[in-house]
Design a protein around this motif. Structure first.
Motif, short mmCIF file in Angstrom:
data_model
loop_
_atom_site.label_atom_id
_atom_site.label_comp_id
_atom_site.label_asym_id
_atom_site.label_seq_id
_atom_site.Cartn_x
_atom_site.Cartn_y
_atom_site.Cartn_z
N UNK A 41 44.92 38.17 33.81
CA UNK A 41 44.26 38.52 35.07
C UNK A 41 44.89 37.65 36.15
N UNK A 42 45.26 38.28 37.28
CA UNK A 42 45.87 37.54 38.41
C UNK A 42 44.88 37.46 39.56
N UNK A 43 44.83 36.29 40.20
CA UNK A 43 43.87 35.99 41.26
C UNK A 43 44.59 35.53 42.53
N UNK A 44 44.12 36.02 43.68
CA UNK A 44 44.55 35.54 44.99
C UNK A 44 43.41 34.72 45.60
N UNK A 45 43.79 33.77 46.46
CA UNK A 45 42.81 32.97 47.20
C UNK A 45 43.13 33.06 48.68
N UNK A 94 37.08 34.01 23.67
CA UNK A 94 38.50 33.87 23.98
C UNK A 94 38.80 32.50 24.58
N UNK A 95 40.07 32.13 24.57
CA UNK A 95 40.51 30.89 25.19
C UNK A 95 41.33 31.24 26.44
N UNK A 96 41.43 30.28 27.37
CA UNK A 96 42.08 30.52 28.66
C UNK A 96 43.17 29.49 28.93
N UNK A 97 44.23 29.96 29.55
CA UNK A 97 45.31 29.07 29.97
C UNK A 97 45.77 29.51 31.35
N UNK A 98 45.78 28.59 32.31
CA UNK A 98 45.27 27.22 32.24
C UNK A 98 43.74 27.24 32.09
N UNK A 99 43.17 26.06 31.89
CA UNK A 99 41.72 25.97 31.66
C UNK A 99 40.90 26.26 32.91
N UNK A 100 41.52 26.17 34.10
CA UNK A 100 40.90 26.56 35.37
C UNK A 100 42.02 26.75 36.39
N UNK A 101 41.72 27.43 37.48
CA UNK A 101 42.71 27.61 38.55
C UNK A 101 42.30 26.80 39.77
N UNK A 160 47.90 33.82 41.18
CA UNK A 160 47.99 32.91 40.05
C UNK A 160 47.37 33.63 38.86
N UNK A 161 47.98 33.42 37.71
CA UNK A 161 47.55 34.17 36.52
C UNK A 161 46.73 33.34 35.55
N UNK A 162 45.78 34.01 34.92
CA UNK A 162 44.97 33.46 33.84
C UNK A 162 45.38 34.22 32.59
#
Length: 186
Positions: A148-152, A81-88, A102-104
């Motif tokens: 997929x959503x990520x918190x930091x 698969x491909x990802x957008x953005x390419x990194x967080x 933030x979403x991937x």
């Protein structure tokens, strides 16, 4: 596939046929094959499903083993698969506070559905967390997406690297996605 005429006289190869998910892209054998000479058939494989596939290459003509076959095998796989953005990159975040989510966006570049098993975070301590997982346990349609959503939440000052590991049936079966951020003093 290379065919050799071991006879002292020429033979005629009247037809060459292929079966399965294989196709002849260059036929160098149909016609007269001189004594003690060779010809070559070039075959391509275009899988329509994942997993092992078989086929045959059949040669017909005026020789004793007319209808003889050569086995063809291949394995159908899916693209990663491909990802957008390419990194967080979360930037500098005050220790103990949360940035995100933030979403991937994950895209299936294949013409077949792409099964996803899981998405997991590995990071220094527990700085990153998945807050929403729309990929794990799903079958993403061709050209379809999941998110997929990520918190930091940094637990200490300084650089805090992490990654999301996506387990699916594309590419090598495991894709690593980079996460970055740093903790700053309150």
């Amino acid at each position: 596939a290379t065919v050799k005429n071991n006879n002292a006289i020429a033979v005629t190869i009247s037809s060459v046929a292929v079966s399965g998910n294989f196709a002849i892209i260059s036929d160098g054998c149909t016609g007269v094959l001189a004594a003690n000479s060779s010809c070559t058939e070039t075959v391509t494989f275009s899988p329509t499903a994942t997993g092992a596939a078989t086929g045959t290459l059949t040669f017909n003509g005026n020789f004793s083993n007319s209808g003889g076959t050569s086995s063809l095998t291949g394995t159908g796989t899916l693209l990663a698969p491909t990802f957008s953005p390419s990194s967080l990159a979360f930037g500098a975040v005050t220790v103990g506070t949360t940035a995100g989510p933030s979403s991937i966006t994950v895209t299936n570049p294949n013409t077949l559905p792409l099964p996803f098993t899981s998405a997991t975070v590995s990071a220094l301590s527990s700085d990153y967390s998945i807050t929403a997982d729309g990929c794990s346990g799903t079958m993403v349609a061709p050209s379809g997406t999941c998110t997929v959503s990520i918190d930091f939440t940094p637990t200490t000052t300084g650089a805090r690297a992490g990654q999301v590991t996506f387990v699916d049936q594309g590419g090598s079966g495991s894709q690593k996605y980079a996460l970055s951020g740093s903790g700053k003093a309150p």
